[in-house]
Design an enzyme around this catalytic site. Structure first.
Site, PDB file in Angstrom:
ATOM      1  N   TYR A   1       0.731  -1.356  -0.079  1.00 25.79           N
ATOM      2  CA  TYR A   1      -0.014  -0.036  -0.129  1.00 25.79           C
ATOM      3  C   TYR A   1       0.914   1.209  -0.060  1.00 25.79           C
ATOM      4  O   TYR A   1       0.510   2.427  -0.811  1.00 25.79           O
ATOM      5  CB  TYR A   1      -0.885  -0.037   1.110  1.00 25.79           C
ATOM      6  CG  TYR A   1      -1.882   1.157   1.474  1.00 25.79           C
ATOM      7  CD1 TYR A   1      -2.988   1.581   0.310  1.00 25.79           C
ATOM      8  CD2 TYR A   1      -1.235   2.459   2.336  1.00 25.79           C
ATOM      9  CE1 TYR A   1      -3.668   2.613   0.824  1.00 25.79           C
ATOM     10  CE2 TYR A   1      -1.889   3.363   2.175  1.00 25.79           C
ATOM     11  CZ  TYR A   1      -3.068   3.809   1.631  1.00 25.79           C
ATOM     12  OH  TYR A   1      -3.905   4.936   1.604  1.00 25.79           O
TER      13      TYR A   1
ATOM     14  N   ASP B   1      -8.515  -3.337  -1.549  1.00 23.47           N
ATOM     15  CA  ASP B   1      -9.843  -2.277  -1.938  1.00 23.47           C
ATOM     16  C   ASP B   1      -9.040  -1.004  -2.469  1.00 23.47           C
ATOM     17  O   ASP B   1      -9.807  -0.531  -3.518  1.00 23.47           O
ATOM     18  CB  ASP B   1     -10.683  -2.003  -0.626  1.00 23.47           C
ATOM     19  CG  ASP B   1      -9.777  -1.349   0.396  1.00 23.47           C
ATOM     20  OD1 ASP B   1     -10.053  -0.258   0.556  1.00 23.47           O
ATOM     21  OD2 ASP B   1      -9.028  -1.972   1.148  1.00 23.47           O
TER      22      ASP B   1
ATOM     23  N   LYS C   1     -11.577  -9.126   5.136  1.00 22.51           N
ATOM     24  CA  LYS C   1     -12.172  -7.865   5.343  1.00 22.51           C
ATOM     25  C   LYS C   1     -12.820  -7.323   4.240  1.00 22.51           C
ATOM     26  O   LYS C   1     -12.134  -6.974   2.960  1.00 22.51           O
ATOM     27  CB  LYS C   1     -11.163  -6.814   5.955  1.00 22.51           C
ATOM     28  CG  LYS C   1     -11.536  -5.477   6.247  1.00 22.51           C
ATOM     29  CD  LYS C   1     -10.330  -4.536   6.306  1.00 22.51           C
ATOM     30  CE  LYS C   1     -11.240  -3.289   6.868  1.00 22.51           C
ATOM     31  NZ  LYS C   1      -9.932  -2.086   6.785  1.00 22.51           N
TER      32      LYS C   1
END
Length: 507
Positions: free
Chosen positions: A228, A263, A335
């Site tokens: 990330y 995501d 998640k």
């Protein structure tokens, strides 16, 4: 990593300008002898030579330039390494004790009765305002409270000190803020008769330090993705991979569940065309996590409900992607993230989309359901928005929470065919990365770094020779010493029962 090691050894606090003492000490060591041997040898050698009486005093004197550091050899090096190991071991034991406290509280208060766990974000910028909002959210049904960080904290190369009351779209991650929120949620856990989990963010330029503080203050989950920071914060890839390994070793020791950030790819790339890159990232995150010592029950691998709702069969596609993740990682508490990219400000449409998102989570057996709000990504949600969102989740889980037992799409139907296509694309991409033999020179020492540089993930091109924090990367010398790594890799004593307890509750 070196600053995190000093924090494990008990160094905390900051100067009058709020620059942490760990920053001062590491900067001084680096300026005089470099970091190639780590900080433990020069720091505890300086203490042995009487440069200061305590680690805290050494850091303060180093800030004024009055300490002479050197890399010891022979018996002096052995003595310094032993003293450093003793100090760092105290911090590791604190993390072990906090893990045992968590296990004891879960046995006493119990876990949420239903799955998925309901995950809700609270962050006003003011920790004193966050606390009553978090407690209210738990009373309304939230199982996990996530205190989102202040905008831009991931790019700060230091951890702010103390309780903070002025954040921007979030609250600063500090040790004191962790302590205050954990204590408040412990109080609410006693009141409600179920253990409320606390989440924050171990990412950015201080990933290892924040992970360490989370372990010391008994946080339960941490956002911690292997790529990330590289893709979305332009942090140097090598620094990020080094930091994520150390931070995940801390999380493994502390019994913390990590949440990964797949995501985010779908906010910059199309959720249908790039679906296979999410799967590849999940597989990479799983590999790096297990290599660092994490177990299946600690892998909150991420994915999201981000397909354009105007696309025909969008819900069936979402089900295919969610079901693929669930079947690939059957023992992981996945998640599942709500829609944000296609929220328009039409609150009625947004509320319906969130209902479909909740339904997909129930049908496919997701482990952690982040509560979506109808004003998501448009304005900062009101408290009333949060209340309505929790009503939405509670209704869907009550009415359809058992659908995962009944939902078995036919093998050659639309959903199974789509899932197989995404998996096939993921396998091909992994093979392409692994088999990449194009000559790239020393700047790309291994295929994954080359793939990241090419923009394979999230359409972001990040070469390993650039990015924020590159100046903090150095090659370890043959005599490098870091007792934290040795202690973490040795594994915690007596943790078997802890893992069994949490693994059973996760399943």
């Amino acid at each position: 990593m070196e600053r995190a090691t000093l924090r494990l050894a008990g160094l905390s606090g900051a100067d009058h300008e709020k620059v942490p003492w760990v920053n001062h000490l590491v900067t001084a060591v680096r300026g005089q002898v470099g970091l190639e041997h780590g900080v433990v040898l020069p720091v505890w050698d300086a203490l042995r030579r009487g440069e200061a009486e305590t680690l805290g005093m050494l850091a303060q004197k180093s800030a004024s330039g009055s300490i002479r550091f050197e890399v010891p050899e022979g018996r002096a090096a052995t003595t310094a390494a032993r003293a450093g190991r003793t100090a760092v071991a105290r911090g590791i034991r604190t993390i072990d004790r906090q893990r045992a406290v968590r296990d004891r509280l879960i046995r006493r208060h119990g876990d949420p009765r239903q799955r998925p766990w309901i995950y809700l974000i609270v962050a006003t910028g003011d920790i004193m305002e966050d606390i009553p909002q978090a407690q209210a959210a738990a009373r309304e049904g939230a199982d996990i409270i996530a205190v989102i960080r202040s905008t831009g904290q991931s790019l700060l190369d230091y951890v702010p000190e103390g309780a903070t009351r002025e954040g921007f779209a979030g609250t600063y991650a500090t040790q004191e803020n962790f302590r205050l929120m954990r204590a408040a949620l412990d109080e609410t856990s006693r009141e409600l008769g179920r253990y409320i989990r606390l989440t924050n963010y171990a990412s950015g330029l201080c990933m290892p330090e924040i992970a360490t503080l989370a372990g010391l203050e008994r946080l339960d989950m941490m956002l911690n993705d292997s790529m990330y920071g590289i893709l979305f914060r332009d942090i140097n890839p090598i620094r990020t991979f080094v930091d994520q390994r150390f931070s995940r070793q801390i999380h493994a020791r502390a019994g913390i569940i990590i949440n990964t950030g797949e995501d985010n790819y779908l906010t910059t790339a199309d959720a249908v065309e790039a679906a296979h890159t999410v799967t590849v990232s999940q597989l990479l995150n799983e590999y790096f996590a297990k290599e660092a010592g994490l177990e299946d029950w600690q892998l909150g691998l991420g994915h999201a409900f981000e397909i354009n709702p105007d696309l025909p069969d969008s819900f069936r596609l979402e089900l295919a992607h969610a079901l693929l993740a669930r079947q690939l990682f059957p023992d992981a508490p996945l998640k599942w993230m709500p829609p944000t990219k296609h929220m328009t400000g039409d609150v009625f449409r947004g509320y319906l989309l969130d209902g479909f998102f909740n339904l997909a989570g129930a049908m496919t057996g997701q482990g952690i359901l982040l509560v979506g709000m109808m004003t998501e990504a448009v304005v900062t949600p009101f408290l009333s928005d949060r209340d309505l969102a929790l009503q939405n989740v509670r209704y869907v889980l009550s009415a359809a929470g058992g659908l995962t037992e009944d939902f078995h799409p036919p093998r050659d139907g639309f959903i199974q065919t789509r899932a197989r296509a995404v998996l096939d694309d993921a396998v091909r991409l992994l093979e392409t990365i692994a088999d990449d033999t194009r000559g790239r020179g020393s700047a790309y020492p291994q295929p994954l770094l080359a793939a990241i540089a090419d923009g394979t993930f999230g359409l972001m091109r990040r070469p390993p020779t650039a990015g924020k924090g590159l100046e903090g990367v150095c090659r370890k010398a043959p005599g490098y010493v870091n007792p934290a790594i040795d202690l973490l890799e040795s594994g915690p004593a007596g943790v078997t029962s802890s893992r069994t307890t949490q693994g059973r509750s996760a399943r």
